[in-house]
Design a protein around this motif. Structure first.
Motif, PDB file in Angstrom:
ATOM      1  N   ALA A 148      -5.748 -51.885 106.004  1.00 22.29           N
ATOM      2  CA  ALA A 148      -7.043 -51.249 106.307  1.00 22.29           C
ATOM      3  C   ALA A 148      -6.865 -50.198 107.399  1.00 22.29           C
ATOM      4  O   ALA A 148      -7.410 -49.089 107.311  1.00 22.29           O
ATOM      5  CB  ALA A 148      -8.053 -52.310 106.733  1.00 22.29           C
ATOM      6  N   ALA A 149      -6.080 -50.523 108.420  1.00 19.19           N
ATOM      7  CA  ALA A 149      -5.878 -49.585 109.536  1.00 19.19           C
ATOM      8  C   ALA A 149      -5.255 -48.285 109.026  1.00 19.19           C
ATOM      9  O   ALA A 149      -5.701 -47.184 109.384  1.00 19.19           O
ATOM     10  CB  ALA A 149      -4.988 -50.225 110.604  1.00 19.19           C
ATOM     11  N   GLN A 150      -4.256 -48.410 108.178  1.00 23.08           N
ATOM     12  CA  GLN A 150      -3.578 -47.200 107.694  1.00 23.08           C
ATOM     13  C   GLN A 150      -4.497 -46.359 106.817  1.00 23.08           C
ATOM     14  O   GLN A 150      -4.490 -45.125 106.877  1.00 23.08           O
ATOM     15  CB  GLN A 150      -2.297 -47.580 106.954  1.00 23.08           C
ATOM     16  CG  GLN A 150      -1.198 -47.928 107.953  1.00 23.08           C
ATOM     17  CD  GLN A 150      -0.061 -48.697 107.344  1.00 23.08           C
ATOM     18  OE1 GLN A 150      -0.252 -49.733 106.719  1.00 23.08           O
ATOM     19  NE2 GLN A 150       1.129 -48.199 107.512  1.00 23.08           N
ATOM     20  N   LYS A 151      -5.330 -47.023 106.003  1.00 21.56           N
ATOM     21  CA  LYS A 151      -6.248 -46.271 105.130  1.00 21.56           C
ATOM     22  C   LYS A 151      -7.368 -45.611 105.943  1.00 21.56           C
ATOM     23  O   LYS A 151      -7.787 -44.499 105.643  1.00 21.56           O
ATOM     24  CB  LYS A 151      -6.787 -47.184 104.025  1.00 21.56           C
ATOM     25  CG  LYS A 151      -5.685 -47.491 103.010  1.00 21.56           C
ATOM     26  CD  LYS A 151      -6.095 -48.463 101.935  1.00 21.56           C
ATOM     27  CE  LYS A 151      -4.920 -48.654 100.965  1.00 21.56           C
ATOM     28  NZ  LYS A 151      -5.071 -49.850 100.136  1.00 21.56           N
ATOM     29  N   LEU A 152      -7.829 -46.309 106.980  1.00 20.96           N
ATOM     30  CA  LEU A 152      -8.842 -45.705 107.869  1.00 20.96           C
ATOM     31  C   LEU A 152      -8.261 -44.482 108.561  1.00 20.96           C
ATOM     32  O   LEU A 152      -8.909 -43.450 108.721  1.00 20.96           O
ATOM     33  CB  LEU A 152      -9.292 -46.728 108.919  1.00 20.96           C
ATOM     34  CG  LEU A 152     -10.168 -47.885 108.418  1.00 20.96           C
ATOM     35  CD1 LEU A 152     -10.163 -49.035 109.414  1.00 20.96           C
ATOM     36  CD2 LEU A 152     -11.601 -47.415 108.161  1.00 20.96           C
ATOM     37  N   LYS A 153      -7.026 -44.605 108.960  1.00 27.95           N
ATOM     38  CA  LYS A 153      -6.323 -43.503 109.623  1.00 27.95           C
ATOM     39  C   LYS A 153      -6.233 -42.305 108.658  1.00 27.95           C
ATOM     40  O   LYS A 153      -6.440 -41.157 109.038  1.00 27.95           O
ATOM     41  CB  LYS A 153      -4.931 -44.016 110.028  1.00 27.95           C
ATOM     42  CG  LYS A 153      -3.914 -42.979 110.378  1.00 27.95           C
ATOM     43  CD  LYS A 153      -4.124 -42.491 111.768  1.00 27.95           C
ATOM     44  CE  LYS A 153      -3.268 -41.275 112.040  1.00 27.95           C
ATOM     45  NZ  LYS A 153      -3.834 -40.417 113.045  1.00 27.95           N
ATOM     46  N   ILE A 169       3.133 -49.374 114.252  1.00 28.32           N
ATOM     47  CA  ILE A 169       2.709 -48.862 112.941  1.00 28.32           C
ATOM     48  C   ILE A 169       2.421 -47.377 113.129  1.00 28.32           C
ATOM     49  O   ILE A 169       1.639 -46.994 114.009  1.00 28.32           O
ATOM     50  CB  ILE A 169       1.442 -49.585 112.415  1.00 28.32           C
ATOM     51  CG1 ILE A 169       1.655 -51.102 112.377  1.00 28.32           C
ATOM     52  CG2 ILE A 169       1.053 -49.067 111.037  1.00 28.32           C
ATOM     53  CD1 ILE A 169       0.416 -51.899 111.953  1.00 28.32           C
ATOM     54  N   ASP A 170       3.047 -46.582 112.293  1.00 24.33           N
ATOM     55  CA  ASP A 170       2.944 -45.134 112.410  1.00 24.33           C
ATOM     56  C   ASP A 170       1.480 -44.670 112.476  1.00 24.33           C
ATOM     57  O   ASP A 170       0.680 -45.012 111.610  1.00 24.33           O
ATOM     58  CB  ASP A 170       3.637 -44.524 111.175  1.00 24.33           C
ATOM     59  CG  ASP A 170       4.089 -43.118 111.471  1.00 24.33           C
ATOM     60  OD1 ASP A 170       4.298 -42.815 112.649  1.00 24.33           O
ATOM     61  OD2 ASP A 170       4.191 -42.329 110.510  1.00 24.33           O
ATOM     62  N   GLY A 171       1.126 -43.949 113.504  1.00 23.24           N
ATOM     63  CA  GLY A 171      -0.216 -43.369 113.613  1.00 23.24           C
ATOM     64  C   GLY A 171      -1.280 -44.332 114.104  1.00 23.24           C
ATOM     65  O   GLY A 171      -2.457 -43.965 114.222  1.00 23.24           O
ATOM     66  N   ILE A 172      -0.928 -45.568 114.361  1.00 15.87           N
ATOM     67  CA  ILE A 172      -1.905 -46.563 114.830  1.00 15.87           C
ATOM     68  C   ILE A 172      -1.517 -46.964 116.255  1.00 15.87           C
ATOM     69  O   ILE A 172      -0.349 -47.311 116.507  1.00 15.87           O
ATOM     70  CB  ILE A 172      -1.889 -47.847 113.940  1.00 15.87           C
ATOM     71  CG1 ILE A 172      -1.937 -47.517 112.448  1.00 15.87           C
ATOM     72  CG2 ILE A 172      -2.990 -48.827 114.370  1.00 15.87           C
ATOM     73  CD1 ILE A 172      -3.201 -46.909 111.945  1.00 15.87           C
ATOM     74  N   GLN A 173      -2.494 -46.929 117.156  1.00 16.16           N
ATOM     75  CA  GLN A 173      -2.223 -47.364 118.535  1.00 16.16           C
ATOM     76  C   GLN A 173      -2.247 -48.899 118.541  1.00 16.16           C
ATOM     77  O   GLN A 173      -3.265 -49.498 118.199  1.00 16.16           O
ATOM     78  CB  GLN A 173      -3.337 -46.814 119.438  1.00 16.16           C
ATOM     79  CG  GLN A 173      -2.957 -46.714 120.879  1.00 16.16           C
ATOM     80  CD  GLN A 173      -4.128 -46.213 121.728  1.00 16.16           C
ATOM     81  OE1 GLN A 173      -5.182 -45.820 121.215  1.00 16.16           O
ATOM     82  NE2 GLN A 173      -3.942 -46.243 123.028  1.00 16.16           N
TER      83      GLN A 173
END
Ligand code: NDP
Ligand code: OXD
Length: 314
Positions: A148-153, A169-173
């Motif tokens: 979910a985090a990656q798709k939201l990003k 995780i790439d692009g997620i803090q």
């Protein structure tokens, strides 16, 4: 081997049918059928009646019908065999659909425009933040939370996540543990909860935690989406937070008591969206396939995948 379908709620028949198609040489039975207890080697369960798995001397593994396993640990007589849970793209994608739908709906104020339409009101105050101005925080960066985090990003939200152990995780803090919680909350406008229910997480969504969410965002006040488990939240405190604007909006798929009792004030609260614990349903076609593949692994002496730690409770 015989597979026992042990459902405490829901219809077992679509599962039995699906397993019979996938495992045609093996007997498939359900609770209440007549069978030899010594023949049962595998059980697939969802809220099975406590104690109902205690008398199968050759039981090798228990499969949860879903991703969560808290329903298994309610059973104090749960046999000491391997436990595996569902990890499947079908379940993961369904959950991400739910999270994205409601994060966008909160950001784009769907509730407010529906209300305006009900009153034939055209009020355009030009107040529409872009996703890139809205900070989503995902509690639980496991299989579901990280997808979910990656798709939201990908949609453009500023995304952070919080987990027990540190993650990258790439692009997620990424934040973790007690030490990371307050910083994670302080940068979060929309809180998404995808934690498992364990002794450590029970009641974690309470007034103190909600007060720690960001107050300096583009959205009116922070909002909550909980699709993890109902007993992660304390509903009386959640209602207080909605009433005093600590929380702007809550989207809840899970509840302390399910089905949600008719007397719950959550039903009629003007800023609560309720779905009946179906953010991501276990589809018999997809999930029986995944469990049948696990059974075949055991029969080939290959290790089970997606096993659960009794010590951690997930
Ligand atoms: P995972 O086990 O893959 O992930 C759990 C995540 O929660 C991990 O990141 C874990 O941290 C984190 N976590 C666990 N305990 C703590 C803690 N004490 N503090 C901080 N973080 C913690 O589970 P899934 O992603 O597959 O599923 C999550 C939950 O979603 C399920 O347990 C279930 O309750 C719920 N669910 C709900 C559905 C619905 O329809 N409403 C459908 C499917 C699942 P770490 O990575 O460090 O281990
Ligand atoms: C699950 C659920 O845990 O549907 O899979 O709640």
């Amino acid at each position: 081997m015989t597979l026992l379908v042990a459902l405490g709620s829901g219809d077992p028949d679509p599962w039995v049918k699906q397993f019979r198609a996938l495992l045609p040489d093996r007997p498939i039975v359900k609770l209440g059928d007549s069978y030899d207890p010594a023949s049962i080697e595998f059980a697939m369960t969802w809220y099975h009646p406590p104690g109902s798995l205690a008398h199968y001397p050759h039981l090798k593994a228990v499969f949860s019908m879903g991703a969560g396993v808290d329903h298994l640990f309610r059973d104090t007589e749960l046999p000491d065999v391997a436990i595996a849970r569902v990890v499947d793209p079908d379940l993961t994608n369904r959950m991400s659909e739910y999270v994205i739908l409601h994060a966008l709906s909160i950001m784009r104020q769907t509730r407010r425009y529906r209300e305006q339409q009900n009153h034939l009101q055209w009020i355009d105050d030009d107040w529409q933040p872009a996703a890139s101005e809205v900070r989503v925080g995902v509690m639980g960066l496991g299989v579901l939370g990280s997808d979910a985090a990656q798709k939201l990003k990908h949609i453009g939200f500023k995304v952070a996540g919080w987990s027990r152990s540190p993650k990258s995780i790439d692009g997620i803090q990424c934040f973790s543990g007690d030490a990371g919680l307050s910083s994670f909350l302080a940068r979060t406008d929309i809180l998404v909860v995808l934690l498992p229910l364990t002794d450590e997480t029970r009641g974690i969504i309470n007034r103190k935690l909600l007060k720690g969410l960001a107050r300096d965002g583009r959205v009116a006040a922070p909002s909550l989406i909980n699709a993890g488990r109902g007993n992660l939240q304390i509903e009386t405190e959640l209602l207080e937070c909605l009433d005093d604007d600590t929380l702007h909006e809550a989207v809840l798929d899970v509840f302390q008591t399910e089905p949600l009792p008719e007397t719950s004030p959550l039903w009629t609260h003007p800023r609560v969206t309720i779905t009946p614990h179906n953010a991501s349903v276990s589809d018999p076609v997809a999930i029986a396939n995944a469990i049948a593949a696990q059974i075949k692994r055991v029969e080939k002496s290959e290790p089970l995948l997606n096993t659960v730690s009794r010590a951690k409770g997930y």
